[in-house]
Motif scaffolding. Structure first.
Motif, short mmCIF file in Angstrom:
data_model
loop_
_atom_site.label_atom_id
_atom_site.label_comp_id
_atom_site.label_asym_id
_atom_site.label_seq_id
_atom_site.Cartn_x
_atom_site.Cartn_y
_atom_site.Cartn_z
N LEU A 152 25.91 40.79 43.02
CA LEU A 152 24.71 41.61 43.18
C LEU A 152 24.99 43.04 42.73
N GLN A 153 26.14 43.56 43.03
CA GLN A 153 26.51 44.91 42.63
C GLN A 153 26.48 45.06 41.10
N ASP A 154 26.84 43.99 40.38
CA ASP A 154 26.82 44.03 38.92
C ASP A 154 25.40 44.21 38.38
N ILE A 155 24.43 43.60 39.05
CA ILE A 155 23.04 43.76 38.63
C ILE A 155 22.61 45.21 38.81
N TYR A 156 22.93 45.77 39.96
CA TYR A 156 22.61 47.17 40.21
C TYR A 156 23.30 48.07 39.19
N ASP A 157 24.58 47.81 38.92
CA ASP A 157 25.32 48.63 37.96
C ASP A 157 24.71 48.53 36.57
N ALA A 158 24.29 47.33 36.17
CA ALA A 158 23.65 47.15 34.86
C ALA A 158 22.34 47.92 34.80
N ALA A 159 21.59 47.90 35.88
CA ALA A 159 20.32 48.65 35.93
C ALA A 159 20.58 50.15 35.80
N ARG A 160 21.63 50.64 36.42
CA ARG A 160 21.98 52.07 36.32
C ARG A 160 22.32 52.43 34.87
N ILE A 161 23.04 51.54 34.19
CA ILE A 161 23.39 51.79 32.78
C ILE A 161 22.12 51.84 31.95
N VAL A 162 21.24 50.86 32.13
CA VAL A 162 19.98 50.82 31.37
C VAL A 162 19.16 52.07 31.63
N ASP A 163 19.18 52.56 32.84
CA ASP A 163 18.39 53.75 33.17
C ASP A 163 18.76 54.94 32.29
N GLY A 164 19.98 54.98 31.82
CA GLY A 164 20.42 56.10 30.99
C GLY A 164 20.36 55.84 29.49
N LEU A 165 19.88 54.68 29.08
CA LEU A 165 19.84 54.34 27.66
C LEU A 165 18.43 54.52 27.10
N ASP A 166 18.27 55.42 26.14
CA ASP A 166 16.96 55.73 25.59
C ASP A 166 16.31 54.57 24.85
N ASN A 167 17.08 53.73 24.20
CA ASN A 167 16.50 52.66 23.37
C ASN A 167 16.40 51.31 24.08
N ILE A 168 16.66 51.30 25.38
CA ILE A 168 16.40 50.11 26.20
C ILE A 168 15.22 50.50 27.08
N HIS A 169 14.10 49.79 26.90
CA HIS A 169 12.84 50.22 27.50
C HIS A 169 12.51 49.57 28.84
N PHE A 170 13.10 48.42 29.13
CA PHE A 170 12.81 47.75 30.41
C PHE A 170 14.05 47.01 30.88
N PHE A 171 14.04 46.69 32.16
CA PHE A 171 15.17 45.99 32.76
C PHE A 171 14.70 44.68 33.38
N GLN A 172 15.38 43.63 33.00
CA GLN A 172 15.19 42.32 33.61
C GLN A 172 16.57 41.83 33.97
N ARG A 173 16.74 41.26 35.13
CA ARG A 173 18.09 40.92 35.58
C ARG A 173 18.85 40.15 34.51
N PRO A 174 20.05 40.63 34.16
CA PRO A 174 20.83 39.97 33.11
C PRO A 174 21.82 38.94 33.64
N MET A 175 21.94 38.86 34.96
CA MET A 175 22.91 37.94 35.54
C MET A 175 22.41 37.44 36.89
#
Length: 166
Positions: A115-138
């Motif tokens: 579960l922590q990995d999902i949160y960490d991935a969301a935090r990474i996406v939050d800082g990426l300009d060219n990734i526009h949305f987040f859907q759980r990757p794992m």
């Protein structure tokens, strides 16, 4: 979103053939194992549930649905600066998936996703300009109960990013 629509690997005749094949499949083969709420909704719209349990869609129903489908709408982010306007040739990029393992770069080995990995991935996406949305990757393998897993996955996604969560 970024402007897209310039890459066209298929000519119009190819697109027409694919469209016709899809209409034929939906009308003659349909799909199986629909859940009751899906069957009910599709039945009300005009789909037919066959004696074989397959849900089929007449091409007229499909064409009418396409004709009336929204062409412009907004998918709202948790923060308005991340709202995605869906229209024209705009292209939006995001994450998705259902990985059950990932690489632990420090230990140089595979491990089950948490579960922590999902949160960490969301935090990474939050800082990426060219990734526009987040859907759980794992899939969080540390939450065995399906209901708890769904609830906690959603929580990790929403808490990890201010972008649109799908």
């Amino acid at each position: 979103g970024l402007e897209g629509g310039r890459y066209k690997p298929l000519v119009q005749n190819d697109l027409d053939r694919i469209h016709e094949a899809v209409l034929t499949l939906l009308e003659t083969v349909g799909f199986a194992n629909a859940i009751p709420s899906c069957i009910d909704t599709c039945d009300k719209a005009g789909a037919l549930l066959g004696e074989d349990g397959r849900l089929r869609f007449a091409r007229g129903l499909i064409m009418a649905t396409i004709k009336t489908a929204a062409r412009n709408f907004t998918l709202h982010g948790q923060d308005p600066r991340h709202d995605m306007v869906i229209q024209g040739t705009r292209v939006h990029y995001g994450t998705a998936g259902a990985a059950v393992h990932l690489v632990d770069v420090e230990k140089r080995e595979y491990r089950e996703s948490l579960l922590q990995d999902i949160y960490d991935a969301a935090r990474i996406v939050d800082g990426l300009d060219n990734i526009h949305f987040f859907q759980r990757p794992m899939v969080p393998r540390d939450v065995p109960d399906p209901l708890d897993m769904d609830f906690n996955t959603l929580y990790a996604c929403v808490m990890g990013t201010s972008k649109h969560v799908g």
